[in-house]
Design an enzyme around this catalytic site. Structure first.
Site, PDB file in Angstrom:
ATOM      1  N   HIS A   1     -22.759 -13.804  10.573  1.00  0.00           N
ATOM      2  CA  HIS A   1     -22.009 -13.309  11.579  1.00  0.00           C
ATOM      3  C   HIS A   1     -21.159 -12.172  10.924  1.00  0.00           C
ATOM      4  O   HIS A   1     -21.140 -12.116   9.724  1.00  0.00           O
ATOM      5  CB  HIS A   1     -21.196 -14.333  12.317  1.00  0.00           C
ATOM      6  CG  HIS A   1     -20.247 -14.911  11.364  1.00  0.00           C
ATOM      7  ND1 HIS A   1     -20.506 -15.853  10.573  1.00  0.00           N
ATOM      8  CD2 HIS A   1     -18.877 -15.135  11.688  1.00  0.00           C
ATOM      9  CE1 HIS A   1     -19.410 -16.335   9.975  1.00  0.00           C
ATOM     10  NE2 HIS A   1     -18.296 -15.875  10.570  1.00  0.00           N
TER      11      HIS A   1
ATOM     12  N   HIS B   1     -17.973 -11.468  10.826  1.00  0.00           N
ATOM     13  CA  HIS B   1     -16.407 -11.768  10.176  1.00  0.00           C
ATOM     14  C   HIS B   1     -16.420 -11.361   8.791  1.00  0.00           C
ATOM     15  O   HIS B   1     -17.497 -11.526   8.135  1.00  0.00           O
ATOM     16  CB  HIS B   1     -16.282 -13.307  10.407  1.00  0.00           C
ATOM     17  CG  HIS B   1     -15.745 -13.489  11.627  1.00  0.00           C
ATOM     18  ND1 HIS B   1     -15.555 -14.800  12.157  1.00  0.00           N
ATOM     19  CD2 HIS B   1     -15.486 -12.650  12.672  1.00  0.00           C
ATOM     20  CE1 HIS B   1     -15.290 -14.635  13.358  1.00  0.00           C
ATOM     21  NE2 HIS B   1     -15.071 -13.354  13.865  1.00  0.00           N
TER      22      HIS B   1
ATOM     23  N   ASP C   1     -15.023 -12.228   6.156  1.00  0.00           N
ATOM     24  CA  ASP C   1     -15.217 -13.337   4.976  1.00  0.00           C
ATOM     25  C   ASP C   1     -16.584 -13.588   4.717  1.00  0.00           C
ATOM     26  O   ASP C   1     -16.957 -14.747   3.956  1.00  0.00           O
ATOM     27  CB  ASP C   1     -14.427 -14.524   5.292  1.00  0.00           C
ATOM     28  CG  ASP C   1     -14.523 -15.121   6.311  1.00  0.00           C
ATOM     29  OD1 ASP C   1     -15.241 -14.647   7.174  1.00  0.00           O
ATOM     30  OD2 ASP C   1     -14.277 -16.395   6.252  1.00  0.00           O
ATOM     31  N   HIS C   2     -17.748 -13.371   5.580  1.00  0.00           N
ATOM     32  CA  HIS C   2     -18.944 -13.582   5.422  1.00  0.00           C
ATOM     33  C   HIS C   2     -19.872 -12.048   5.178  1.00  0.00           C
ATOM     34  O   HIS C   2     -20.924 -12.276   4.137  1.00  0.00           O
ATOM     35  CB  HIS C   2     -19.630 -14.259   6.751  1.00  0.00           C
ATOM     36  CG  HIS C   2     -18.955 -15.428   6.986  1.00  0.00           C
ATOM     37  ND1 HIS C   2     -19.701 -16.963   6.390  1.00  0.00           N
ATOM     38  CD2 HIS C   2     -17.885 -15.969   7.229  1.00  0.00           C
ATOM     39  CE1 HIS C   2     -18.989 -17.693   6.600  1.00  0.00           C
ATOM     40  NE2 HIS C   2     -17.752 -17.183   7.173  1.00  0.00           N
TER      41      HIS C   2
ATOM     42  N   HIS D   1     -18.622 -19.777  17.887  1.00  0.00           N
ATOM     43  CA  HIS D   1     -17.715 -19.162  17.161  1.00  0.00           C
ATOM     44  C   HIS D   1     -17.629 -17.449  17.089  1.00  0.00           C
ATOM     45  O   HIS D   1     -16.401 -17.047  17.171  1.00  0.00           O
ATOM     46  CB  HIS D   1     -18.053 -19.408  15.634  1.00  0.00           C
ATOM     47  CG  HIS D   1     -17.215 -18.758  14.512  1.00  0.00           C
ATOM     48  ND1 HIS D   1     -15.955 -19.356  14.399  1.00  0.00           N
ATOM     49  CD2 HIS D   1     -17.392 -17.841  13.551  1.00  0.00           C
ATOM     50  CE1 HIS D   1     -15.253 -18.779  13.343  1.00  0.00           C
ATOM     51  NE2 HIS D   1     -16.189 -17.720  12.914  1.00  0.00           N
TER      52      HIS D   1
ATOM     53  N   ASP E   1     -20.344 -20.169  10.032  1.00  0.00           N
ATOM     54  CA  ASP E   1     -19.188 -20.963  10.736  1.00  0.00           C
ATOM     55  C   ASP E   1     -19.792 -21.766  12.063  1.00  0.00           C
ATOM     56  O   ASP E   1     -18.676 -21.938  12.903  1.00  0.00           O
ATOM     57  CB  ASP E   1     -18.182 -19.770  10.801  1.00  0.00           C
ATOM     58  CG  ASP E   1     -17.513 -19.410   9.742  1.00  0.00           C
ATOM     59  OD1 ASP E   1     -17.698 -20.123   8.526  1.00  0.00           O
ATOM     60  OD2 ASP E   1     -16.502 -18.420   9.656  1.00  0.00           O
TER      61      ASP E   1
ATOM     62  N   HIS F   1     -18.494 -22.793   4.783  1.00  0.00           N
ATOM     63  CA  HIS F   1     -16.969 -22.828   3.917  1.00  0.00           C
ATOM     64  C   HIS F   1     -16.988 -24.319   3.424  1.00  0.00           C
ATOM     65  O   HIS F   1     -17.845 -25.434   4.049  1.00  0.00           O
ATOM     66  CB  HIS F   1     -16.025 -22.892   5.093  1.00  0.00           C
ATOM     67  CG  HIS F   1     -15.570 -21.522   5.462  1.00  0.00           C
ATOM     68  ND1 HIS F   1     -14.642 -20.851   4.908  1.00  0.00           N
ATOM     69  CD2 HIS F   1     -16.080 -20.720   6.419  1.00  0.00           C
ATOM     70  CE1 HIS F   1     -14.679 -19.587   5.215  1.00  0.00           C
ATOM     71  NE2 HIS F   1     -15.512 -19.675   6.532  1.00  0.00           N
TER      72      HIS F   1
END
Length: 248
Positions: free
Chosen positions: A54, A56, A58-59, A110, A131, A170
């Site tokens: 996805h 975001h 942090d990915h 998410h 996530d 995560h």
């Protein structure tokens, strides 16, 4: 098929996916491009593609840097918000990377474009769940609804073979288990799993069968969770325990 977890940031995982038959590698969610490229370099194999769960940061935040370093990479994702994407995927799209068979599973909740990657190599099966599904938990509902997350977890992912290895985005396992024990503490399978994970630095992979047995967000049909949440509607059970987890 071999999977190498690459810890990134404070608690993220990128993954290096090795196709041993085709002698090539792909990476999943390479947020820290430098770390991921170093692991890829150590394999001495051809680097072919990026699988993004996805958009975001942090990915997907390493996509631009990693494609600048290796311009010929194919970058897969769910919508135009994924940086450097070259291949947009839809639900149940299937494709091959070397000898690996891959199915894109759109798992809303998410986000409204999250993708889980289900990959088969003979009898070996893995799922990269970003996530959407964590060990013992699920992602926050930033863009989707409880109904979306219910379908993602309890319809789509629950239908995968039980021995499918789950690699989440995560390392949230210990905090997820602390919460899970407050709503499903009589679950012996959960208590046993908590004990096994106590000293583990990396809790990946889990399996779909273990998640069905221990993850409260995939046990929303269980009478104990329905009693705690005050509803027999499994979607509402998920909604209530997600709200409880948000405030935990």
């Amino acid at each position: 098929m071999k999977v190498i977890p690459v810890p990134c940031l404070s608690d993220n995982y990128a993954y290096v996916l090795i196709d041993e038959k085709a002698q090539q590698v792909s990476v999943v969610d390479p947020v820290d491009a430098d770390k991921v490229l170093e692991v890829v370099k150590q394999t001495n194999l051809a680097f072919k593609s990026v699988l993004t769960t996805h958009h975001h940061a942090d990915h997907s935040g390493g996509n631009a840097k990693i494609t600048s370093a290796v311009p010929e990479l194919a970058v897969y994702g769910g919508d135009s918000r994924v940086p450097a994407m070259t291949q947009q995927l839809h639900d149940n799209d299937t494709f091959t990377l070397g000898s690996l068979s891959i199915r894109a599973i759109k798992t809303f909740g998410h986000t409204t474009s999250s993708i889980c990657y289900y990959i088969e190599d003979g009898d070996d099966r893995v799922a990269f769940t970003g996530d959407t599904l964590f060990v013992g938990g699920c992602g926050r509902l930033f863009e989707g609804s409880p109904q979306d997350m219910y379908e993602s977890l309890n319809v789509k992912l629950a239908a995968l073979p039980g021995d499918t290895k789950v690699y989440a985005g995560h390392e949230y396992t210990r905090s997820n288990f602390k919460f899970a024990l407050t709503v499903d503490g009589d679950n012996q399978a959960l208590r046993d799993k908590v004990e096994r994970c106590t000293d583990a630095q990396c809790t990946m992979p889990n399996t779909i069968a273990e998640e069905l047995a221990t993850n409260p967000f995939m046990r929303v049909h269980q009478p104990g969770l329905q009693k705690i949440t005050g509803t027999t509607d499994p979607v509402q059970v998920l909604a209530v325990i997600r709200q409880m987890k948000d405030q935990f």
